[in-house]
Design an enzyme around this catalytic site. Structure first.
Site, mmCIF file in Angstrom:
data_model
loop_
_atom_site.group_PDB
_atom_site.id
_atom_site.type_symbol
_atom_site.label_atom_id
_atom_site.label_comp_id
_atom_site.label_asym_id
_atom_site.label_seq_id
_atom_site.Cartn_x
_atom_site.Cartn_y
_atom_site.Cartn_z
ATOM 1 C CG ASN A 31 0.671 22.190 -2.391
ATOM 2 O OD1 ASN A 31 1.821 21.815 -2.139
ATOM 3 N ND2 ASN A 31 -0.008 21.778 -3.448
ATOM 4 C CD1 TRP A 32 4.368 26.604 1.320
ATOM 5 C CD2 TRP A 32 6.455 26.238 2.042
ATOM 6 N NE1 TRP A 32 4.611 27.492 2.348
ATOM 7 C CE2 TRP A 32 5.894 27.280 2.808
ATOM 8 C CE3 TRP A 32 7.754 25.836 2.338
ATOM 9 C CZ2 TRP A 32 6.600 27.934 3.834
ATOM 10 C CZ3 TRP A 32 8.456 26.468 3.357
ATOM 11 C CH2 TRP A 32 7.880 27.509 4.091
ATOM 12 C CE LYS A 33 0.785 24.105 -6.204
ATOM 13 N NZ LYS A 33 0.104 24.477 -7.453
ATOM 14 C CB SER A 89 -5.704 31.850 -8.673
ATOM 15 O OG SER A 89 -4.890 31.347 -9.721
ATOM 16 N N GLY A 113 -1.510 27.699 -2.987
ATOM 17 C CA GLY A 113 -0.196 27.392 -3.540
ATOM 18 C C GLY A 113 0.749 28.568 -3.400
ATOM 19 N N GLY A 114 0.953 29.295 -4.497
ATOM 20 C CA GLY A 114 1.949 30.364 -4.542
ATOM 21 C C GLY A 114 1.884 31.351 -3.386
ATOM 22 C CD GLU A 158 -5.850 22.599 -5.248
ATOM 23 O OE1 GLU A 158 -5.465 23.617 -4.653
ATOM 24 O OE2 GLU A 158 -5.068 21.743 -5.690
ATOM 25 C CD GLU A 217 0.812 21.506 -9.350
ATOM 26 O OE1 GLU A 217 1.521 21.237 -8.362
ATOM 27 O OE2 GLU A 217 0.315 22.637 -9.536
ATOM 28 C CG HIS A 229 -1.978 19.003 -6.288
ATOM 29 N ND1 HIS A 229 -1.657 19.456 -7.547
ATOM 30 C CD2 HIS A 229 -2.282 20.103 -5.552
ATOM 31 C CE1 HIS A 229 -1.763 20.788 -7.564
ATOM 32 N NE2 HIS A 229 -2.144 21.204 -6.377
ATOM 33 N N GLY A 289 -2.430 28.426 -10.377
ATOM 34 C CA GLY A 289 -1.258 29.165 -10.833
ATOM 35 C C GLY A 289 -1.521 30.084 -12.014
#
Ligand code: 13P
Length: 250
Positions: A10-12, A212, A233-234, A166, A99, A97, A172
């Protein structure tokens, strides 16, 4: 039928055209042996789905989006429908998600409608659930996730849907639940998915862990029972990290 693991990036809200070099590099590292072990997809921002299609297809990676509207079309300025994402070449879409639940006030009811929209358009929804830190500390993690599953999954969904657990406090932050906590939650998630869908369909549903996930912890997390892959994610922004996570399945 054993479930084929899925590792999704997930590149957000990250990535410009230059980032497509990372997709190409992922494809180069995704060899036939790894393809037989794990399915890989990237969910870039919507702006990059079309541009990424050629590199992703060449490398054997799938593409997903990060959200969709509930309607197929209409007067919804700025929104994108599941049909449009399918038309661009996406095969998955993340819905619910944390977010989006936090930043856009998305309720379980909205998330369920988005998941249904994805299925209508021929996309596989990746439906996200997870508790906050306060909820976990209050001993409410299972109750919260159980409610989210009941409210966010369309009751008639097929086993092709994906559920991502999640924990909000792990996203993150570099923090992760213990393998025992992940095992407890994922077993519970499969039970609740079965209660919602019935007919043994939960056996086909892939339940991803997200929050994470890094090359250093991927093997441990991915070997927990009922963990059928990761939502990353990251660490999905760079091919070297994303592929090191996928390597956990080799
Ligand atoms: P991080 O891997 O950056 O913690 O993000 C997880 C996530 O939110 C994936 O959807």
């Amino acid at each position: 039928m054993p479930r084929c693991p899925l590792v999704a990036g997930n590149w957000k809200m990250n990535g410009l055209l230059a980032s497509l070099a990372e997709v190409a590099a992922m494809g180069t590292a995704y060899d036939a042996a790894l393809k037989s072990k794990v399915e890989l997809i990237i969910c870039p921002p919507t702006t990059l789905i079309g541009p990424a299609l050629e590199a992703a297809t060449q490398g054997g990676l799938g593409l997903g989006a990060q959200d969709c509207h509930v309607a197929a079309n209409g007067a919804h300025t700025g929104d994108i429908s599941a049909e449009m994402l399918k038309d661009l070449g996406a095969s998955y879409v993340i819905v619910g998600h944390s977010e989006r639940r936090a930043d856009h006030g998305e309720t379980d009811e909205i998330v369920q409608a988005k998941a249904a929209a994805a299925l209508r358009a021929g996309l596989k929804p990746i439906i996200c659930v997870g508790e906050t830190r306060a909820e976990r500390e209050a001993g409410q993690a299972l109750a919260v996730v159980g409610r989210q599953i009941e409210g966010s999954l369309p009751a008639d969904a097929p086993g092709t849907i994906v559920v991502a657990y999640e924990p909000v406090w792990a996203i993150g932050t570099g923090l992760t639940p213990t393998p025992a906590d992940v095992a407890e939650m994922h077993e519970f998630v499969r039970e609740r998915v079965e209660a919602r869908l019935g007919g043994g369909k939960s056996e086909a549903v892939r339940i991803l862990y997200g929050g994470s996930v890094k090359p250093a912890n991927a093997r441990e997390l991915m070997s927990v029972p009922n963990v059928d892959g990761a939502l990353v994610g990251g660490a999905s922004l760079k091919a070297i990290d994303f592929m090191a996570i996928a390597e956990a399945y080799r």
